[in-house]
Structures are given as C-alpha cells and as structure tokens.
Design a protein around this motif. Structure first.
Motif, PDB file in Angstrom:
ATOM      1  N   THR A 248      -7.830  12.591 -14.765  1.00 54.69           N
ATOM      2  CA  THR A 248      -7.271  12.809 -13.421  1.00 54.69           C
ATOM      3  C   THR A 248      -8.032  13.901 -12.680  1.00 54.69           C
ATOM      4  N   GLN A 249      -9.029  14.480 -13.306  1.00 55.85           N
ATOM      5  CA  GLN A 249      -9.768  15.603 -12.728  1.00 55.85           C
ATOM      6  C   GLN A 249     -11.163  15.177 -12.269  1.00 55.85           C
ATOM      7  N   ALA A 250     -11.766  16.031 -11.386  1.00 55.49           N
ATOM      8  CA  ALA A 250     -13.123  15.779 -10.864  1.00 55.49           C
ATOM      9  C   ALA A 250     -13.226  14.365 -10.302  1.00 55.49           C
ATOM     10  N   LYS A 251     -12.316  14.041  -9.366  1.00 57.82           N
ATOM     11  CA  LYS A 251     -12.278  12.700  -8.791  1.00 57.82           C
ATOM     12  C   LYS A 251     -13.253  12.482  -7.630  1.00 57.82           C
ATOM     13  N   PRO A 252     -13.523  13.505  -6.775  1.00 58.39           N
ATOM     14  CA  PRO A 252     -14.473  13.266  -5.687  1.00 58.39           C
ATOM     15  C   PRO A 252     -15.802  12.736  -6.230  1.00 58.39           C
ATOM     16  N   VAL A 253     -16.441  11.892  -5.456  1.00 54.65           N
ATOM     17  CA  VAL A 253     -17.655  11.216  -5.917  1.00 54.65           C
ATOM     18  C   VAL A 253     -18.702  12.210  -6.408  1.00 54.65           C
ATOM     19  N   GLU A 254     -18.903  13.291  -5.632  1.00 50.74           N
ATOM     20  CA  GLU A 254     -19.934  14.262  -6.001  1.00 50.74           C
ATOM     21  C   GLU A 254     -19.587  14.963  -7.306  1.00 50.74           C
ATOM     22  N   GLU A 255     -18.312  15.313  -7.480  1.00 50.90           N
ATOM     23  CA  GLU A 255     -17.897  15.986  -8.710  1.00 50.90           C
ATOM     24  C   GLU A 255     -18.011  15.050  -9.910  1.00 50.90           C
ATOM     25  N   ALA A 256     -17.557  13.819  -9.724  1.00 44.20           N
ATOM     26  CA  ALA A 256     -17.610  12.864 -10.831  1.00 44.20           C
ATOM     27  C   ALA A 256     -19.045  12.626 -11.280  1.00 44.20           C
ATOM     28  N   GLN A 257     -19.954  12.536 -10.311  1.00 45.47           N
ATOM     29  CA  GLN A 257     -21.353  12.321 -10.667  1.00 45.47           C
ATOM     30  C   GLN A 257     -21.922  13.538 -11.375  1.00 45.47           C
ATOM     31  N   ALA A 258     -21.519  14.738 -10.923  1.00 45.03           N
ATOM     32  CA  ALA A 258     -21.988  15.960 -11.573  1.00 45.03           C
ATOM     33  C   ALA A 258     -21.477  16.038 -13.007  1.00 45.03           C
ATOM     34  N   VAL A 259     -20.252  15.577 -13.242  1.00 46.28           N
ATOM     35  CA  VAL A 259     -19.716  15.552 -14.603  1.00 46.28           C
ATOM     36  C   VAL A 259     -20.557  14.616 -15.466  1.00 46.28           C
ATOM     37  N   ARG A 260     -20.873  13.446 -14.936  1.00 42.66           N
ATOM     38  CA  ARG A 260     -21.651  12.473 -15.718  1.00 42.66           C
ATOM     39  C   ARG A 260     -23.052  12.985 -16.028  1.00 42.66           C
ATOM     40  N   GLU A 261     -23.693  13.588 -15.031  1.00 37.22           N
ATOM     41  CA  GLU A 261     -25.100  13.967 -15.181  1.00 37.22           C
ATOM     42  C   GLU A 261     -25.294  15.325 -15.849  1.00 37.22           C
ATOM     43  N   GLN A 262     -24.365  16.253 -15.652  1.00 35.87           N
ATOM     44  CA  GLN A 262     -24.540  17.623 -16.148  1.00 35.87           C
ATOM     45  C   GLN A 262     -23.613  17.932 -17.325  1.00 35.87           C
ATOM     46  N   VAL A 263     -22.320  17.693 -17.127  1.00 35.82           N
ATOM     47  CA  VAL A 263     -21.349  18.056 -18.164  1.00 35.82           C
ATOM     48  C   VAL A 263     -21.507  17.185 -19.402  1.00 35.82           C
ATOM     49  N   LEU A 264     -21.733  15.895 -19.206  1.00 34.42           N
ATOM     50  CA  LEU A 264     -21.788  14.960 -20.327  1.00 34.42           C
ATOM     51  C   LEU A 264     -23.200  14.717 -20.835  1.00 34.42           C
ATOM     52  N   ASP A 265     -24.165  15.450 -20.317  1.00 30.73           N
ATOM     53  CA  ASP A 265     -25.534  15.335 -20.806  1.00 30.73           C
ATOM     54  C   ASP A 265     -25.589  15.760 -22.272  1.00 30.73           C
ATOM     55  N   GLY A 266     -26.096  14.910 -23.113  1.00 28.11           N
ATOM     56  CA  GLY A 266     -26.188  15.217 -24.539  1.00 28.11           C
ATOM     57  C   GLY A 266     -24.939  14.896 -25.328  1.00 28.11           C
ATOM     58  N   ALA A 267     -23.948  14.265 -24.679  1.00 26.58           N
ATOM     59  CA  ALA A 267     -22.682  13.974 -25.364  1.00 26.58           C
ATOM     60  C   ALA A 267     -22.658  12.603 -26.010  1.00 26.58           C
ATOM     61  N   GLY A 268     -23.742  11.877 -25.919  1.00 23.00           N
ATOM     62  CA  GLY A 268     -23.739  10.518 -26.439  1.00 23.00           C
ATOM     63  C   GLY A 268     -23.295   9.535 -25.375  1.00 23.00           C
ATOM     64  N   GLU A 269     -22.815   8.394 -25.798  1.00 23.52           N
ATOM     65  CA  GLU A 269     -22.406   7.349 -24.861  1.00 23.52           C
ATOM     66  C   GLU A 269     -20.976   7.624 -24.375  1.00 23.52           C
ATOM     67  N   VAL A 270     -20.856   8.002 -23.099  1.00 25.52           N
ATOM     68  CA  VAL A 270     -19.551   8.317 -22.519  1.00 25.52           C
ATOM     69  C   VAL A 270     -19.423   7.619 -21.165  1.00 25.52           C
ATOM     70  N   ASP A 271     -18.299   6.971 -20.948  1.00 29.74           N
ATOM     71  CA  ASP A 271     -17.986   6.356 -19.657  1.00 29.74           C
ATOM     72  C   ASP A 271     -16.913   7.206 -18.990  1.00 29.74           C
TER      73      ASP A 271
END
Length: 421
Positions: free
Chosen positions: A32-55
């Motif tokens: 339910t968090q980081a819903k705005p498009v820019e935030e969600a993309q930042a989570v995918r590209e920065q926060v989840l970098d190196g986390a393996g396969e995450v959707d």
C-alpha cells in the motif's frame, strides 16, 4: 555529516543465511506504500536492486485487501510479501501472518518492535520505514532555553517556559502552531498532547487527565503567535522569523532547513506525565500464510532491512530508516535534520506513540473534527474545559459505535468499538 540510527534488531545467523541465499522464484511484493508512479519506479530500480526477482505492485488499501483476502480464503496464492501501514496489519487476523521472530530483525525502537507483535509474543510484521511530526527552532531561540533544558528531552513545561522566555526577550510570541485551515493541528492533539497527558486518545477523551492536557494547551497558547490560526505550513513562518519555535510534519518544515540549514535545528516533541507522545507513521513488511515461497519472502525482508537498502528507501519514498544507518552527505539538509529528530524521538525510553486512527472508514473526518472543535471551543473561545469535553464526548461515542472501530495505541485494546470512558 554522519547521523547514526541505532539498530536494535541484530541480524541472526538465520537472517544472514536468508540474505545470502538468492530468491528461487519471483516474489510478488504487494504494497500500500510508494504508490505514485515515480516512487514505485524508484522502489523497483533502487530499493529492489540486487534483491533477485521481485514484482513490486503498489495498490490502494481497498484492492490490496481484496486480493489478499481472496488468497487467504482460497488457502493459496501468489503474494509473497506484504507492505502496509501498522493500521492495515492490526486489522488482520494474526493467524494469517507468519511469525517473523526467527529472522532476528527489527527496528531501533523497542516500541515499534512491540507494536509489530500485534498483541502476540512474536513479530507479525517487521517495521520497515517511518515518518512523523517534529519540532523545529531558529538557533536564535537556543539561548533562551530554560536552565538545564535539553531540546532532545524537553517536557511540555520546559517548552512553555522556553516560549515564555523568547516572548519576554523579543516582545512578541514566537511559538508557532499549525492551527490554520489546512494545518495538521488535529494530529498534534491525537498523537502528542493526549498520549503525553492521558496515555490514551479515545478512552481517555473526557478524563480528568484530559482536563489537565487542555489546561496545558491553554498555557502554551498564551505564548503562541496569535497568527497561528492562519498558519498551515510552519516552514514559511520559520523563514520569515514570525516564528522561532514550531511544531509540524517533517514535510511542512523542509523548506526552512533546505534554504537556511545553519539557522534551524530539529528536535523531538516534548514529554508529559505519561511519556513522550508522538505520532509515528509506521510501515511494515509481513509474509502471508499463503506465500508460495517462504524462503524467497524471508530473503526479500532481509534485503529490505539492510542499512544500504534503507537509505535507498529513504531516497525513493521520503520515509526514514528504522535501523542503524549513516545518512550520506548528499541528502537534503531537511532529511538529515528531520531524520535525526525522528530517530531520537522513536528510540527515546519514554516514547509513547499515538498511532494514526484506524477502522473509521468515511468517519475519519468526523473523528478529526471532534478534536478541532474541542480546541476551538476550549482554547480559542475560552469555554469551560469539562463542559466542552462532556459535550464532544457524545459525538465521539456516536462515531466509535457507528464504525465499530477497536482501540489503537496508546489506548488499551478493546473487543469491538473503542469505548469513551
């Protein structure tokens, strides 16, 4: 400049093993968090970098809960990790969440870790990130602090004495309060004043301790800039120096620190007889019992709680870390200042969090109005405290009964609607 967040949740041997093991399958991270498009993309590209396969799939609370409940009812599903606010998790059955104590992970704040147990003996979610409201002051005000006062451990009496000293020295009241039409004054009463003086919000609304709280608020208002009834974002008044001491949300103080970082200091909210009341916005991560790959989900949790990942989360979402981390120098001054204040406040031994109201549905605005009307009648209009509380109590009782919302911290848990005692 290096700011340290103390880390209370040491990584256990199991967590190290989990973190070192790459997820074997893609993990659906349902948030339910980081819903705005820019935030969600930042989570995918920065926060989840190196986390393996995450959707990573953020959603509004309604769709988030609908799909989760459908999978839980079916007894199987594809959601591997849940991201949500404390209130979202507290509304769930703990039977639907996996106990996470074995990971050895947690927040710097024992208070947050206890909340994450949701009334059980083990963590039902892991505190993930936090935001809050804080105090700020012009450095000119520091010389007027009462003798022996420390801005990181202030009491309400010391805050009032400090604001009084400034008023006497300058000839004008320079404490600022967000009492304007768009100000967040209701959050101050719900998360700061009431917890600090009554150790509750709903149960204690009309108690003798609440009378004392409103008496204290009247004392504070006597040394508050009278223009505060028009103030909604205190950064503006800090910058033009109509205000030297202020309370507000971190985002509504940011411009002052970013434009003149050497002129202002950030610090925790004050404490009262029942502790240092503050309103944390706590987001957590949890594993539903229907997760398809438990080890992959646990590995993702370990990744998200890594200090470097917590900094990446701060950059992506503007939510602050909950673990031991050195904030890099290239962060905005407002983030550094607020981050330090939030860390001290949440980890203080007398911390007494007043959580965001939960379970009120479309009555949330009516609930907030009760506290705003109480403030306006007692503090602005000078009506008798006991009479106003007894009157407003009737409205509060009706709201709680209509919604059936159970109590939230710091009120003691309830079966069914939280009572107004």
């Amino acid at each position: 400049m290096t700011l340290k967040f103390q880390f209370a949740g040491a990584v256990s041997g199991l967590a190290l093993l989990v973190a070192a093991t790459a997820a074997q399958a893609e993990v659906l991270f349902w948030s339910t968090q980081a819903k705005p498009v820019e935030e969600a993309q930042a989570v995918r590209e920065q926060v989840l970098d190196g986390a393996g396969e995450v959707d990573y799939q953020p959603n509004d609370a309604g769709p988030w809960l609908t799909r989760l409940n459908a999978e839980l009812k079916a007894g199987s599903g594809s959601i591997g990790l849940l991201g949500a606010l404390h209130g979202d998790f507290s509304a769930m059955s703990t039977d639907d969440l996996v106990d996470l104590d074995e990971l050895g992970l947690g927040a710097q704040s024992d208070t947050f870790n206890n909340l994450a147990q949701l009334g059980t003996d083990a963590k039902q979610y892991i505190p993930w990130m936090q935001a809050s409201y804080i105090m700020a002051a012009n450095t000119k005000a520091l010389e007027h602090l009462p003798e022996g006062a420390d801005i990181n451990t202030l009491t309400y009496d010391q805050l009032i004495a400090w604001a009084t000293n400034v008023k006497e020295a300058t000839g004008s009241a320079k404490f600022g309060f967000p009492a304007g039409p768009k100000g967040l004054k209701h959050r101050f009463f719900q998360g700061y004043l009431y917890p600090s003086y009554t150790d509750g919000v709903v149960r204690t609304f009309a108690s003798d301790k609440a009378v004392t709280a409103w008496e204290k608020m009247k004392e504070l208002w006597a040394v508050t800039n009278p223009g505060s009834t028009n103030f909604s974002f205190l950064q503006e008044q800090l910058l033009n120096e109509d205000v030297w001491i202020a309370f507000d949300h971190t985002s509504r103080l940011a411009a002052a620190f970013n434009e003149r970082p050497d002129d202002f200091v950030a610090f925790p909210a004050p404490a009262g007889p029942e502790g240092r009341g503050f309103m944390p916005v706590i987001a957590g991560i949890a594993i539903p019992r229907t997760a398809p790959d438990m080890e992959a989900s646990k590995a993702l949790i370990a990744h998200l709680m890594n200090p470097e990942t917590q900094v990446a989360t701060l950059r992506a979402t503007n939510f602050f870390p909950v673990v031991d981390v050195a904030l890099p120098d290239d962060l905005p001054p407002s983030v550094k200042a607020a981050g330090n204040a939030v860390a001290i406040m949440s980890a203080s031994p007398d911390a007494n969090p007043g959580l965001l109201p939960a379970g009120l549905g479309n009555k949330g605005g009516d609930f907030n109005r009760v506290f705003v009307d109480t403030f306006e009648r007692i503090v602005l209009a000078g009506q008798p405290i006991e009479r106003v509380l007894d009157d407003q109590k009737k409205t509060l009782v009706r709201i709680m009964n209509e919604t059936g919302a159970p109590c939230w911290a710091p009120d003691a848990p309830s079966e069914g609607a939280c009572p107004v005692e």
